[in-house]
Design a protein around this motif. Structure first.
Motif, short mmCIF file in Angstrom:
data_model
loop_
_atom_site.label_atom_id
_atom_site.label_comp_id
_atom_site.label_asym_id
_atom_site.label_seq_id
_atom_site.Cartn_x
_atom_site.Cartn_y
_atom_site.Cartn_z
N ARG A 253 19.72 80.91 50.32
CA ARG A 253 21.22 80.01 50.49
C ARG A 253 20.84 78.56 50.13
N ASP A 254 19.53 78.24 49.99
CA ASP A 254 19.03 76.99 49.58
C ASP A 254 18.53 76.81 48.38
N GLY A 255 18.70 78.13 47.58
CA GLY A 255 18.27 78.15 46.16
C GLY A 255 16.66 78.27 45.98
N SER A 256 15.96 78.67 46.73
CA SER A 256 14.49 78.76 46.50
C SER A 256 14.21 80.08 45.86
N LEU A 257 15.12 81.16 46.34
CA LEU A 257 14.96 82.53 45.89
C LEU A 257 16.34 82.88 45.32
N ALA A 258 16.27 83.91 44.43
CA ALA A 258 17.32 84.40 43.70
C ALA A 258 18.02 85.64 44.90
N VAL A 259 16.99 86.28 45.43
CA VAL A 259 17.47 87.52 46.41
C VAL A 259 16.31 87.59 47.39
N THR A 260 16.84 88.05 48.60
CA THR A 260 15.82 87.98 49.61
C THR A 260 14.46 88.68 49.52
N GLU A 261 14.81 89.94 48.77
CA GLU A 261 13.58 90.74 48.67
C GLU A 261 12.08 90.00 47.77
N ASP A 262 12.79 88.77 46.81
CA ASP A 262 11.84 87.85 46.36
C ASP A 262 10.86 87.41 47.10
N ILE A 263 10.97 87.31 48.19
CA ILE A 263 9.93 86.59 49.24
C ILE A 263 8.64 87.48 49.50
N TYR A 264 8.71 88.85 49.02
CA TYR A 264 7.46 89.52 49.05
C TYR A 264 6.44 89.19 47.99
N HIS A 265 6.97 88.43 47.03
CA HIS A 265 6.04 88.04 45.80
C HIS A 265 5.69 86.45 45.94
N LEU A 266 5.78 85.88 47.07
CA LEU A 266 5.18 84.62 47.44
C LEU A 266 4.11 84.95 48.62
N HIS A 267 3.05 84.01 48.71
CA HIS A 267 1.95 83.94 49.76
C HIS A 267 2.54 83.28 51.20
N ILE A 268 1.99 83.45 51.95
CA ILE A 268 2.42 82.72 53.29
C ILE A 268 2.60 81.39 53.09
N SER A 269 1.70 80.56 52.61
CA SER A 269 1.67 79.44 52.36
C SER A 269 2.84 78.83 51.52
N GLU A 270 3.21 79.67 50.27
CA GLU A 270 4.18 79.33 49.49
C GLU A 270 5.55 79.36 50.08
N VAL A 271 5.75 80.28 50.92
CA VAL A 271 7.01 80.33 51.83
C VAL A 271 7.03 78.99 52.64
#
Length: 800
Positions: A615-633
């Motif tokens: 929603r805030d523009g950091s990711l394109a789709v929710t599943e993209d979060i799996y390609h970030l580390h905990i600290s990057e989230v």
């Protein structure tokens, strides 16, 4: 200007028709190549003005195409043959430059005018920006000359691209196959994620498979057929080749063969060591539960969940050794770091074993009064956590990971003690009676209440659907429960499925990946399981359970009779048996209540956090979060930083990493084979020496035979039928629908207390574990006999 058919001597001249057409022409006599004709380069040079509107040139091209197409239709026996119009430029598919993807191919073309337009498109592609850039990059200054191949269209059910040498590692003993359903255009263009197989050339063993869709695009037999084709073409060419092919029905068509021009030098599985001294440790790949490549957050989850629990449980029970995990190219590796001398460790190991067995004696009441309530409270927090904006999501994210730590510490305070106690029972039983230790699992079989309830409710649900013909015929194609409302008798069935999901919907994940949805989140997988159960009614689980419990009682009575004149031995046996029955079911129940439910609740929580970042523009789709580390989230939640460019980079790297074949060990090689237990060790495996007789651990007694069904993940579930022999690496409770139908289980890793062994006992199915190479050497569909008492798997009818 000539129209030359594949197979004609003149069409084998690469200087006139291009290497693509010339190669296929030479191979037509020995391989199944779709019929086709070539428009040679002279045609392009003479009639090229038609691209600028020269009517005479267009008319002459139309005439050539008309004559060629008429003959093609005569040869195929179809007056309206659909064709593929393919560029075959001079110099394309050469030994130094392949021009792969630079020139045009137009599929499913029908009619003379459409073919003429397609030929023009191929000619124009020679001067496209990408083709010009490619020639410039490779120092090619000559004016392009373009042949065109007009070829019968193959109505492909599946397409494949095979590399006769591993293009990433340069391994010449292994070939790699990418494949997908339907036509191969998207596969060749790289716009879809293909299924990928690595096949050992020497014996056609499939040494690695990655299936990305709901079902595999190719069967294992088809994979091996493509492998044979690639090997034959490599042998004929005398060099590594890149082969494009397609299946239409059972027929394999060769579409293209060209030299591999970008073969990499053999690449090492590189490691960046994080701490001084790490390279001196022996890191063993965790391939029992997490065999596949995992994206960044999924790997972090493993380190914060099971890895954390294992390490902290060692502080509780001992011995003094830290358990360290790390992800390398998305594959999980573990190292054990003793904090005592080698001379001290055996005594400390014995003390730790005694502590685990002592803890197991109170585990039955501890589970219901302490551990389970704590785990369920964490799940309720995940469900109720306020996540409405970046600030609240950040607070929840920071609180989430300590809860994951705690859940998995509980897991490791339960599982090692249970397994230690079951091993104690097995060894005591064997020493007192002289009978096989593996028989002792009979004492606790049939007592996993939740799993028994799960399989009974699945059985009853299938029976309900079976009595509703409109639903029974459609259940396998249903993707949403709402679709049931449109079927006669559908609403009551929908209500029954919803009630099942309310009770058992948090399982169904085929593996341990945090990305995998549970049945409640993706009911489609449950629909497929129900469709299989509907097709073939089996014995009621309650009947089977009664038999299993009776077998356990009978073995108890027999053992007590054996020991009636040995009161001290009988007393020891009674004490250990009572303790094992009080908590033994947790050897399987923990997988349901902790592993699978934590997976479901954690995934939902993570995706809620991801929705804020989308929603805030950091990711394109929710599943993209799996390609970030905990600290990057965390950083994205604090700063609102756009992570889309980083994620695109990570996705590309992940696609490369998942094709790697990671070594079993990193760092220092093991000084000596680690001691293993055929009873307790979850990674136990037996080295094989006989191709037609595999040996392993006698995990569950009895004999079963049937067709092999190789199951690596959810894409393989749909092919499973009642009576199949389930061949896998390892299992989870989510595979219950398969257990209900299997005639036997063969698992490549694990001993007599592995999940596959225990669940086989729970379901009364013959099983052999620790076979090590069954997934590689057995072939889908061939008939085998599994002797769970002897620990053997014998080929009856080979299909290799």
């Amino acid at each position: 200007m000539q129209t030359l058919f594949l197979g004609d001597p003149a069409s084998a001249d690469a200087g006139q028709v291009g290497a693509k057409a010339a190669t296929l022409s030479r191979l037509t006599a020995r391989y199944r190549v779709p019929a086709g004709f070539c428009l040679d380069a002279t045609t392009y040079e003479t009639l090229g003005p038609g691209l600028a509107g020269d009517a005479g040139a267009v008319a002459m091209l139309r005439s050539l195409v008309q004559d060629g197409y008429a003959e093609l239709c005569r040869r195929t026996g179809r007056p309206d043959t659909a064709v593929a119009v393919r560029s075959s430029a001079i110099g394309e598919d050469g030994g130094e430059t392949s021009f792969a993807g630079q020139h045009e191919t137009i599929l499913d073309v029908r009619g003379i005018e459409a073919i003429v337009h397609a030929v023009h498109a191929c000619w124009r592609s020679a001067d496209s920006e990408r083709a010009v850039a490619y020639r410039t990059k490779h120092g090619i200054t000559e004016r392009p000359r373009v042949g065109v191949l007009v070829q019968e269209m193959v109505p492909a059910d599946a397409a494949a691209i095979a590399f006769s040498v591993d293009p990433l590692s340069g391994d010449r003993g292994t070939l790699v196959i990418d494949c997908g359903s339907g036509l191969g255009e998207a596969l060749a263009a790289g716009t879809v994620t293909p299924d990928t197989y690595a096949v050992r050339k020497s014996d056609l063993a499939i040494v690695k498979r990655t299936v990305t869709g709901e079902r595999p695009a190719l069967t294992d037999l088809q994979v091996r057929e493509v492998a044979r084709l690639a090997i034959a073409l490599e042998t004929e060419t005398g060099a590594p080749v890149d082969v494009e092919c397609a299946f239409a029905g059972d027929a394999l068509f060769l579409l293209q063969s060209r030299p591999i021009t970008t073969l990499a030098a053999p690449a090492a599985f590189t490691v960046d060591w994080e701490e001084p001294g790490d390279a001196a440790l022996t890191w063993t790949r965790e391939d029992v539960h997490m065999d596949e490549c995992r994206p960044a957050l999924a790997a972090d989850f493993v380190i914060q969940a099971p890895a954390f629990g294992l390490d902290r449980a060692n502080l509780v029970f001992g011995p003094p050794a830290r358990v360290r995990y790390r992800s390398v190219h998305g594959y999980l590796y573990a190292a054990r770091v003793p904090e005592a001398t080698a001379a001290e460790m055996p005594a400390l190991e014995a003390t730790a074993l005694r502590r685990r067995r002592e803890a197991a004696r109170t585990l039955g009441p501890d589970w219901t009064s302490r551990y389970l309530p704590a785990v369920l409270a964490h799940f309720e927090w995940m469900k109720a956590a306020r996540i409405s904006d970046r600030e609240s999501a950040r607070a929840a994210w920071d609180s989430f990971w300590p809860r994951i730590n705690d859940i998995w510490l509980i897991h490791m305070l339960i599982v090692p003690p249970v397994y230690s106690l079951l091993e104690e029972l097995a060894t005591l039983y064997a020493s007192l009676t002289g009978r096989p230790a593996t028989d002792a699992a009979t004492f606790v079989q049939g007592r996993a209440e939740t799993l028994q309830d799960l399989q009974q409710r699945l059985h009853d649900l299938a029976a309900t659907i079976r009595t509703t013909p409109s639903v029974a015929g459609a259940i396998g194609s249903i993707r949403s429960l709402r679709e049931l409302d449109a079927l006669a008798g559908g609403p009551p069935v929908r209500a029954a499925i919803a009630a099942f999901l309310e009770r058992h919907g948090d399982v169904g994940q085929p593996g341990f990946a945090i990305e995998s949805p549970a049945w409640a989140d993706k009911p489609r997988q449950l629909m497929l399981e129900l469709a299989r159960l509907v097709r073939s009614a089996g014995e009621s689980p309650s009947v089977r359970r009664s038999r299993l419990l009776a077998d356990g009682d009978a073995l108890e009575a027999r053992t007590r009779a054996d020991l009636r004149d040995r009161p001290d031995d009988l007393s020891r046996f009674d004490e250990v048996l009572a303790a094992a029955r009080a908590c033994g079911a947790l050897s399987e129940e923990h997988n349901y209540w902790i592993d699978r439910r934590c997976q479901a609740y954690a995934r939902r929580f993570i995706l809620r956090v991801a929705a804020v970042l989308v929603r805030d523009g950091s990711l394109a789709v929710t599943e993209d979060i799996y390609h970030l580390h905990i600290s990057e989230v965390t950083d994205a939640l604090v700063s609102g930083k756009d992570q889309r460019e980083l994620i695109a980079l990570r996705r590309r790297q992940y696609e490369l990493d998942r094709r790697l074949r990671p070594p079993r060990y990193l760092g220092a090689p093991p000084a000596a084979p680690a001691p293993t237990s055929a009873i307790r060790d979850l990674s136990y495996r037996v080295e094989q020496t006989d191709r037609d007789l595999l040996r392993g651990v006698a995990a569950s007694p009895g004999r079963g035979s049937g067709p092999v069904r190789l199951v690596s993940g959810p894409a393989d579930f749909e092919r499973f039928e009642r009576g199949d022999v389930l061949v896998c690496r390892s299992t989870t409770v989510s595979w219950v629908p398969l257990f209900n139908m299997a005639s036997a289980i063969v698992a490549d890793v694990g001993g007599a207390l592995s999940h596959a062994a225990l669940v086989a006992r729970e379901f009364g199915i013959p099983a052999v574990c620790g076979t090590n190479t069954a997934l590689e050497t057995l072939v889908d569909g061939e008939i085998v006999e599994v002797d769970g008492s002897a620990g053997t798997v014998r080929r009856i009818a080979s299909m290799v």
